[in-house]
Design an enzyme around this catalytic site. Structure first.
Site, mmCIF file in Angstrom:
data_model
loop_
_atom_site.group_PDB
_atom_site.id
_atom_site.type_symbol
_atom_site.label_atom_id
_atom_site.label_comp_id
_atom_site.label_asym_id
_atom_site.label_seq_id
_atom_site.Cartn_x
_atom_site.Cartn_y
_atom_site.Cartn_z
ATOM 1 N N TRP A 1 67.464 -18.362 -73.234
ATOM 2 C CA TRP A 1 65.960 -18.974 -73.812
ATOM 3 C C TRP A 1 65.933 -20.467 -72.955
ATOM 4 O O TRP A 1 65.850 -21.274 -73.904
ATOM 5 C CB TRP A 1 66.157 -19.139 -75.277
ATOM 6 N N THR B 1 63.408 -22.724 -71.485
ATOM 7 C CA THR B 1 62.239 -23.055 -71.437
ATOM 8 C C THR B 1 61.991 -23.886 -70.121
ATOM 9 O O THR B 1 62.655 -24.707 -69.943
ATOM 10 C CB THR B 1 61.574 -23.863 -72.560
ATOM 11 N N ARG C 1 30.373 -16.663 -91.724
ATOM 12 C CA ARG C 1 30.433 -15.431 -92.160
ATOM 13 C C ARG C 1 29.833 -15.176 -93.515
ATOM 14 O O ARG C 1 30.224 -15.786 -94.453
ATOM 15 C CB ARG C 1 31.851 -14.773 -91.979
ATOM 16 N N HIS D 1 39.407 -14.538 -91.357
ATOM 17 C CA HIS D 1 38.649 -13.752 -90.282
ATOM 18 C C HIS D 1 38.469 -12.326 -90.599
ATOM 19 O O HIS D 1 37.694 -11.505 -89.802
ATOM 20 C CB HIS D 1 39.297 -14.018 -89.000
ATOM 21 N N GLY D 2 39.191 -11.704 -91.444
ATOM 22 C CA GLY D 2 39.295 -10.368 -91.857
ATOM 23 C C GLY D 2 39.717 -9.559 -90.510
ATOM 24 O O GLY D 2 40.531 -9.826 -89.957
ATOM 25 N N GLU E 1 64.399 -24.953 -81.604
ATOM 26 C CA GLU E 1 65.100 -26.159 -82.258
ATOM 27 C C GLU E 1 65.939 -26.078 -83.493
ATOM 28 O O GLU E 1 65.978 -26.719 -84.395
ATOM 29 C CB GLU E 1 64.425 -27.373 -82.510
#
Length: 404
Positions: free
Chosen positions: A160, A162, A287, A357-358, A382
């Site tokens: 892991w 980064t 919407r 947002h559906g 972390e």
């Protein structure tokens, strides 16, 4: 978003820096983030822009070519960047942690050698603590360093990492039982760990003799940034690349770095949550159902109210943790609380925006789909929520010790 997540008491310089970063995010990150993320493409143009802004040296002292800014300024910048795309803030974070560890714990030679080039962004930092079978138990590290003359020979596998491919300097935590008997090392494993500063070429494969960076790990989210393993097989590192010049201090150096990293993760959670709220409140006004915008339905207003309150609360805790560290005081309690709350609230705010947002929230055409996949990483990075609760609980018992 003008009224949410504001920070009182900032200087003119801090406000100017944040304004510049916010404009960069709006113009250079948000318009391209989803496309880059879907292609899992490293955001080189964005990184070059951050380099020009001087953000790689934001907290590096001016004497080494940095801006010499506070942790608070840095955290607020990360919040803005994560609002645009969380992966970009991850590219900055690991670099920042290594620079911080060098500034706090490095020898003068190490500071002079690395910090000016890190401030310019010419050297990119990464740090490596986790291992495949490690989880949250740092004391179970098996990677090992053995002294051989003026060098150490490192063997083991890390996980892991980064910026594993794009970095050119990695702070690696390994076990070094030098000066300890096997019994002492077993009884106090934290005192037999050392951080090594490992220089390497950017890229994948064998990046220097004895050091291999395999290809990127394929992830659900947090794409664009390269996450890798790191394999050491007879890696030789000079003794003068022991962080601070003394073995056995690595665990405490790493924990110091992770502590400020937790403020960073809290800031990332705040930024992602802010963006999710922006998307949710905007969509709710566009919407229409049952003849009116869904924002006029009480159920949606309640949801927006809860989301905004969580954004505000997480931001306040993050700012408090950063200011506590800047004051020179111990802040593991505040950092743990901020990281825990911000990551949990981020997940909840993103999910609420997704619900608003559906069915469209499930479509890759909408930005909220990306945020929905990114938020879970903050629950782990972390230190998990469970680790944060352990830290918080122990510190509370120290503060509120019963006298009876």
């Amino acid at each position: 978003m003008a009224r949410l997540a504001q920070t009182a008491g900032l200087t003119d310089v801090q406000q100017e820096i944040l304004s510049t970063v916010r404009d960069f995010v709006d113009k250079e990150i948000i318009p391209v983030a989803t496309g880059l993320e879907h292609r899992d493409e490293y955001p080189q143009a964005i990184v070059d822009g951050l380099k020009e802004l001087g953000l790689f040296g934001l907290m590096i002292p001016e004497e080494y070519g940095g801006l010499g800014e506070s942790l608070l300024t840095y955290a607020l910048c990360v919040e803005e960047i994560a609002r645009g795309w969380m992966s970009v803030s991850g590219i900055i974070n690991t670099h920042f942690i290594v620079a911080y560890m060098l500034k706090q714990h490095g020898t003068q030679e190490q500071k002079d050698h690395f910090l000016p080039r890190m401030a310019a962004g010419d050297i990119r930092g990464a740090f490596s603590m986790s291992e495949p079978g490690l989880g949250s138990d740092v004391s179970a590290i098996t990677s090992k360093a053995v002294k051989d003359g003026d060098e150490y020979v490192l063997n083991g596998q890390k996980m892991w990492l980064t910026n594993g491919g794009t970095s050119s300097l990695v702070a690696v935590l390994v076990r070094s039982d030098e000066g300890h008997s096997p019994e002492e090392a077993a009884a106090k494993p934290h005192k037999s760990m050392t951080t090594f500063l490992v220089e390497k070429e950017p890229g994948f494969g064998e990046v220097r003799p004895g050091l291999t960076i395999p290809g990127k790990i394929d992830k659900m989210g947090y794409k664009g940034v390269d996450t890798t393993e790191l394999i050491m097989d007879g890696l030789r590192v000079p003794a003068d690349r022991v962080l601070g010049g003394v073995t056995g201090r690595g665990f405490y150096q790493m924990m110091d770095g992770v502590e400020v990293g937790r403020v960073n993760v809290a800031a990332r959670g705040c930024g992602v949550a802010q963006r999710a709220f922006e998307l949710g409140v905007q969509y709710a006004q566009q919407r229409h159902t049952f003849g009116k915008p869904i924002a006029q339905h009480q159920a949606i207003q309640f949801k927006l109210a809860e989301m905004a309150t969580k954004v505000e609360a997480a931001h306040a805790m993050m700012v408090n943790a950063a200011r506590k560290k800047d004051s020179g005081e111990r802040n593991d309690l505040e950092a743990g609380m901020a990281k825990y709350l911000a990551s949990e609230y981020c997940k909840e705010v993103v999910e609420d925006a997704f619900r608003i947002h559906g069915g469209y929230g499930f479509s890759k055409e909408y930005e909220i789909e990306r945020l929905y996949r990114e938020a879970p990483m903050l629950l782990i990075g972390e230190g998990t929520a469970e680790i944060q609760k352990m830290i918080i609980g122990r510190r509370l018992l120290e503060e509120y010790r019963f006298q009876g």
